[in-house]
Design an enzyme around this catalytic site. Structure first.
Site, PDB file in Angstrom:
ATOM      1  N   LEU A  73     -76.740 -68.217 -61.003  1.00 28.57           N
ATOM      2  CA  LEU A  73     -76.560 -68.220 -62.453  1.00 28.57           C
ATOM      3  C   LEU A  73     -76.131 -69.597 -62.933  1.00 28.57           C
ATOM      4  CD1 LEU A  73     -74.479 -64.913 -62.793  1.00 28.57           C
ATOM      5  CD2 LEU A  73     -76.968 -65.165 -62.889  1.00 28.57           C
ATOM      6  N   GLU A  74     -76.885 -70.156 -63.877  1.00 27.22           N
ATOM      7  CA  GLU A  74     -76.484 -71.390 -64.555  1.00 27.22           C
ATOM      8  C   GLU A  74     -76.213 -71.010 -66.000  1.00 27.22           C
ATOM      9  OE1 GLU A  74     -76.616 -74.129 -67.116  1.00 27.22           O
ATOM     10  OE2 GLU A  74     -78.627 -74.679 -66.441  1.00 27.22           O
ATOM     11  N   LEU A  75     -74.933 -70.970 -66.360  1.00 29.01           N
ATOM     12  CA  LEU A  75     -74.532 -70.359 -67.629  1.00 29.01           C
ATOM     13  C   LEU A  75     -74.039 -71.412 -68.622  1.00 29.01           C
ATOM     14  CD1 LEU A  75     -72.847 -67.225 -66.009  1.00 29.01           C
ATOM     15  CD2 LEU A  75     -75.224 -67.526 -66.754  1.00 29.01           C
TER      16      LEU A  75
END
Length: 281
Positions: free
Chosen positions: A52-54
């Site tokens: 996840l790149e949030l």
């Protein structure tokens, strides 16, 4: 599965099906913290992995000794680029208290150079945001900042005669790191100035966030490198830096991500070691 997806309020159909499908071993998602949590929950039901790149609420620290006039245009363009629709946008600018008026004067001087308009025009620096909903969200954030006691240092409003979803780059002053604007990712051409008394306080302010995607440090290189290990973020650009190298890992600390993208670390996220033990002979 499709019927379940259609009844899952707030989750896009394709993303939900991908996250739940038994033929998918691992999921990579880039987006908001809220949706990232849902993707992780869905993947966890069958113990599938997720990268996840949030979100981000990146700080740009202007250290004592920084040449403000040299860096002010590039810095303001950073949060205006792509109409601010970037997770790593420097949306908190930290300026030494004694140099605030100097920074404000330099910013107002260069703001007229930032051209908003048709992205097909080569003179344009800032195009429209993605939708009317996004534009309304950005304008509400600006109005909320003013309601909390902030003021517009430069920019604001919409460009004259614009027919699309345009928002002028806007820089807000008069608020501290506890304000709603400092705690919330807006995803638009909007940033704010926060003052600090000494470098230790600047580091504390930069780290005082649930998000830790990126940071920017401006000043003498030796001083920048000295504080880098104290910043709880995955990527740090010194004195402007360059575009992110594809061979370097892209990592989010805290609520900004799970796992790694790009580089060798990013490739390893999609590999699984296998131990084979075979007797000789």
């Amino acid at each position: 599965l499709l019927r379940r997806a259609q009844h899952n309020a707030g989750a896009p159909l394709a993303g939900f099906v991908t996250a739940m499908h038994t033929d998918v071993d691992k999921i990579s998602f880039t987006g908001s913290v809220e949706v990232g949590r849902k993707v992780l929950e869905q993947a966890a039901q069958d113990l599938r992995g997720a990268v996840l790149e949030l979100g981000g609420k990146s700080a740009a620290i202007l250290l004592p000794g920084t040449d403000l006039r040299k860096n002010v245009l590039a810095l303001n363009l950073r949060y205006s680029k792509n109409a601010g629709q970037s997770c790593g946008s420097p949306s908190r600018i930290l300026v030494e208290e004694s140099r605030l008026s100097e920074f404000v004067a330099a910013t107002r001087e260069i703001y007229s150079q930032i051209t908003v308009g048709d992205p097909r025009d080569p003179r344009t620096m800032v195009g429209p945001v993605i939708s009317s909903k996004a534009r309304d969200h950005i304008e509400r954030a600006i109005a909320g900042a003013i309601d909390e006691g902030g003021y517009i240092i430069a920019g604001g409003g919409r460009p004259e005669g614009s027919a699309g979803w345009f928002v002028n780059p806007t820089l807000i002053g008069g608020l501290d790191n506890s304000s709603t604007l400092a705690r919330t990712e807006v995803f638009g051409p909007l940033s704010m100035v926060i003052t600090y008394r000494d470098v230790e306080e600047a580091i504390q302010i930069a780290n005082d966030s649930d998000l830790g995607l990126k940071a920017y440090v401006f000043g003498p290189t030796s001083e920048c490198l000295r504080i880098v290990p104290q910043l709880r973020v995955g990527t740090i650009q010194i004195n402007g830096g360059s575009a992110h190298r594809p061979d370097a890992a892209l990592v989010g600390y805290k609520h900004s991500g799970v796992g790694s993208e790009w580089g060798e670390d990013g490739l390893r996220e999609f590999l699984r070691p296998q131990h084979v033990d075979c007797p000789l002979g």
